[in-house]
Design an enzyme around this catalytic site. Structure first.
Site, PDB file in Angstrom:
ATOM      1  N   SER A  32      -9.690   1.186   3.169  1.00 39.39           N
ATOM      2  CA  SER A  32      -8.893   2.065   2.363  1.00 39.39           C
ATOM      3  C   SER A  32      -7.794   1.375   1.556  1.00 39.39           C
ATOM      4  O   SER A  32      -7.249   1.973   0.640  1.00 39.39           O
ATOM      5  CB  SER A  32      -8.233   3.124   3.257  1.00 39.39           C
ATOM      6  OG  SER A  32      -7.319   2.504   4.157  1.00 39.39           O
ATOM      7  N   SER A  81      -9.556  -1.538   7.183  1.00 40.53           N
ATOM      8  CA  SER A  81      -9.069  -1.259   5.833  1.00 40.53           C
ATOM      9  C   SER A  81      -8.364  -2.400   5.119  1.00 40.53           C
ATOM     10  O   SER A  81      -8.063  -2.277   3.939  1.00 40.53           O
ATOM     11  CB  SER A  81      -8.123  -0.065   5.856  1.00 40.53           C
ATOM     12  OG  SER A  81      -8.881   1.100   5.866  1.00 40.53           O
ATOM     13  N   LYS A 118       0.854  -1.194   0.000  1.00 43.10           N
ATOM     14  CA  LYS A 118       0.000   0.000   0.000  1.00 43.10           C
ATOM     15  C   LYS A 118       0.890   1.244   0.000  1.00 43.10           C
ATOM     16  O   LYS A 118       1.953   1.235   0.642  1.00 43.10           O
ATOM     17  CB  LYS A 118      -0.876  -0.050   1.253  1.00 43.10           C
ATOM     18  CG  LYS A 118      -1.947   1.022   1.381  1.00 43.10           C
ATOM     19  CD  LYS A 118      -2.784   0.753   2.644  1.00 43.10           C
ATOM     20  CE  LYS A 118      -3.903   1.734   2.866  1.00 43.10           C
ATOM     21  NZ  LYS A 118      -4.735   1.374   4.050  1.00 43.10           N
TER      22      LYS A 118
HETATM   23  N1  GLN Z   1     -12.830   2.837   6.959  1.00 48.07           N
HETATM   24  C1  GLN Z   1     -12.200   3.154   8.215  1.00 48.07           C
HETATM   25  C2  GLN Z   1     -11.909   4.618   8.297  1.00 48.07           C
HETATM   26  O1  GLN Z   1     -12.194   5.294   7.376  1.00 48.07           O
HETATM   27  C3  GLN Z   1     -10.994   2.331   8.396  1.00 48.07           C
HETATM   28  C4  GLN Z   1      -9.802   2.921   7.778  1.00 48.07           C
HETATM   29  C5  GLN Z   1      -8.592   2.081   7.992  1.00 48.07           C
HETATM   30  O2  GLN Z   1      -8.690   0.979   8.539  1.00 48.07           O
HETATM   31  N2  GLN Z   1      -7.460   2.628   7.629  1.00 48.07           N
HETATM   32  O3  GLN Z   1     -11.414   5.093   9.300  1.00 48.07           O
END
Ligand code: GLN
Length: 453
Positions: A129, A153, A54
């Site tokens: 994400s 994410s 990532k």
């Molecule tokens: N969707 C969650 C957020 O927006 C998780 C994001 C993540 O795990 N980096 O905070």
């Protein structure tokens, strides 16, 4: 080092091009991988594998963008510990993948490079994400990928794309070289198409690192599948999740897997996680608070791009941060600053910390009685691009099943368990007690082998 891997690295740019519309990759790093492989520097347990990471993980000499304009032009001066461990194990790291800006989001739409797309249907989101990492694994462009999971994410995009996605125990994997979002939640996680490779990559990257004081020294059990032991595991299912607002086909699959495990003579018990409903609220208070503090460094002076339209320091900060950060990141910085401000810190931040403790307690009590919990990963199937971007609360609800584990710091993994009627993947989540990744791999392997999907 075999010829085969060199050929695969060489073929990567063309393969990527043929999947260009998925917008899953920000930087092609295969040139460096090829150089390492040709020089005979790629030896170890992962030397037959193509990996992606990532784009919030540093790989020396390549940009780390976090999908943000703020980091335009930034080139990593060093390599993140988990990434270095991949390289030391011989992995060919061929790509840095698309993500929601600074890992904030659930759809990979909040990227300054535009949205990544679902590999089966480009009108849909791949989840987020770490959407880019899920997509490159699902589309067979690489064998495995690293993501980061703060509140889901890795697990949620893994569910949307139909691959395995592990969020390890908090502290299992060094965060050195991972760009911080919410430091007491962030964990590097693994995507792969099999339990076995997920476990292998996890074992390579996990373990103590003196560069990260939150990284645990706990030993890492090597995963060797043991069916007999697996059959002795006690499984917990949580009615709180079963009755939640959830897509009918996901619920059916959840009940079906539960029935299957009962028919295989597993002991399956109802477990109560009474504070689940407060998870989202606590998570979005605590992570925005941490994010507002972590992102304060991108001020145009210490880090990041600099914009100056006015002529004083205040204007420099304002211009820089207004142009550098996208709307979701700005929203979270404002929310986080608010919940930490004098007068509100007790009402929001401190109260959310207490809720976090109660949620941890829920899991600790559950694991007094069961070895592993099964819950859905996401409440919905992949949704159309554009349907939630302007509705942050609805977007936040994508995380309802994944944030409790992040608040508690326990390990949790998405496993693919079949497809909905329209062919889209369905995932469920296996969760174990702290440092119980190996238990998760055991049950995951059993289901992978025995449960027909
Ligand atoms: N969707 C969650 C957020 O927006 C998780 C994001 C993540 O795990 N980096 O905070």
């Amino acid at each position: 080092m075999s010829r085969k891997i060199e050929e695969r690295i060489k073929a990567f740019p063309a393969a990527l091009k043929s999947h260009q519309e998925l917008n899953a990759v920000i930087t092609d790093t295969s040139a460096q991988a090829l150089e390492r492989a040709s020089a005979g520097r790629a030896n170890g347990v992962l030397s037959e594998h193509l990996l992606a990471i990532k784009d919030n993980l540093n790989l020396q000499a390549y940009p780390t963008s976090c999908a943000s304009r703020t980091l335009e032009g930034y080139v990593s001066p060093y390599t993140a510990t988990p990434v270095q461990r991949l390289l030391d194990a011989g992995a060919a790291i061929v790509a840095k993948t698309n993500l929601d800006e600074f890992a904030m989001g659930s759809s990979t739409e909040y990227s300054c490079f535009g949205p990544a797309r679902h590999p089966q249907n480009q009108e849909l989101v791949p989840g987020g994400s770490s959407g880019g990492s899920a997509v490159v694994v699902a589309a067979n462009l690489v064998d495995a990928a690293l993501g980061s999971d703060t509140g889901g994410s890795v697990r949620q995009p893994a569910a949307f794309c139909g691959v395995y996605g592990l969020k390890p125990t908090y502290g299992r994997i060094s965060r050195y070289g991972l760009v911080a979002f919410a430091s007491s939640f962030d964990q590097v996680g693994v995507f792969a198409r099999t339990t076995e490779l997920t476990a292998k990559v996890f074992e390579v990257i996990a373990g103590h690192d003196p560069q990260d004081s939150t990284c645990a020294a706990e030993p890492i059990d090597t995963f060797t599948y043991d069916e007999e032991r697996t059959r002795s595991l006690t499984i917990g299912i949580a009615p709180e999740y079963e009755h939640a607002d959830i897509d009918q086909e996901i619920r059916e699959r959840y009940l079906d897997l539960t029935q299957f495990l009962k028919s295989e003579d597993f002991s399956v018990t109802d477990i109560s996680l009474p504070h689940t409903d407060y998870g989202i609220a606590a998570y979005y208070i605590l992570t925005t608070a941490e994010a507002s503090s972590n992102l304060a460094r991108y001020d145009g002076i210490r880090y990041g791009r600099r914009d100056l339209e006015g002529d004083d320091l205040e204007a420099l900060y304002m211009d820089t941060r207004s142009h550098g950060f996208g709307p979701e990141v700005q929203r979270r910085i404002m929310l986080g600053t608010y919940v930490l401000s004098a007068g509100y810190v007790d009402r929001y931040y401190n109260r959310a910390q207490r809720v976090r403790r109660l949620i941890q307690q829920d899991f600790l009590s559950a694991f007094d009685n069961v070895d592993i919990l099964i819950t859905p990963t996401a409440p919905t199937l992949p949704f159309p691009i554009g349907t939630k971007v302007d509705d942050p609360i609805t977007m936040y609800l994508s995380d309802v099943f994944t944030v409790p584990m992040s608040l508690a710091g326990v390990p949790s993994m998405n496993i693919p368990v079949g497809r909905a009627r329209d062919g889209l993947p369905i995932g469920l989540q296996l969760t174990a007690a702290h440092f119980g990744e190996e238990t998760i791999f055991q049950l995951s392997r059993f289901i992978e082998q025995r449960y027909s999907i």
